[in-house]
Design a protein around this motif. Sequence first.
Motif: not given
Length: 265
Positions: A157-159, A166-167, A175-178
């Motif tokens: 979802t992000n990079a 972070n990715i 859930g969402t992890i970094r």
Amino acid sequence: MLICYVEKIGHIEIRITGSKGNIELSPDNYDIREIISILENAENLLYPGDKKERPIISYNIEQGSVKHILKTSIQFIIGFNAIIGQVNNVQDIDFLDLSTAKAFENLQNIAIKKDYIFSIKTSLENTNEVKVDRTTRYIRTEAIWADAEFYFYGKITNAGGKDKANIHILTSELGTIRVQTPISFLEDYEENLLYKSLGIRALGKQHSSTGEIDTTTLKFIELVDYQPKYDDLYLKGLREKAKKSWLNEINPDDWLKEIRGGYDA
């Protein structure tokens, strides 16, 4: 007829006593960075998991010396009251979820560094209360956290990132992890990662007793190919292979009679 349900609200109070030099601590000499730190830790105290779906938390600061008032759903206030009661009883935080334990640990570090006294309680009648000061030792047992290797699968979802890259990967379980990622990898990677289903191999810390993963320690190792959809051709091949082996030796009519006979018996 439209019926509106009003959610019941409670609050937690984090009271801080101390001084700035010779001046007693008050909202007038309490720095905005300290407020931000308290708000971040308070959110982790109340909601240690994925925060996307959490209820609203409203905030107010009051005199005496400094009182942080955080209002939210009474359901979570009741749960938090039980937590601070247990922490006060056992004088230990190793049993807590990682985010909650880290929040207590952060308050402990502030108490030691600035000689503050934290008093944490709720709006409930006969509320539990826990105090954190320079004499308490709300520190996690480091020996129970060990290095481990993990595979996470989901949608990117992000990079990126200006200084620390972070990715962000959305997983079904956590859930969402970094994941901390070398900037050089993102610079050299030719394809667009966003919204692709991929796997990430990472190194991090894991609780040796509970198996809980410290998601703040995750460091990128490599990407892993991940196909979440079934390969129809592959499955068809497996079925054909099975038919050519033991299924070919079974007479369907005889097998069905045998099954029915079992039920008749």
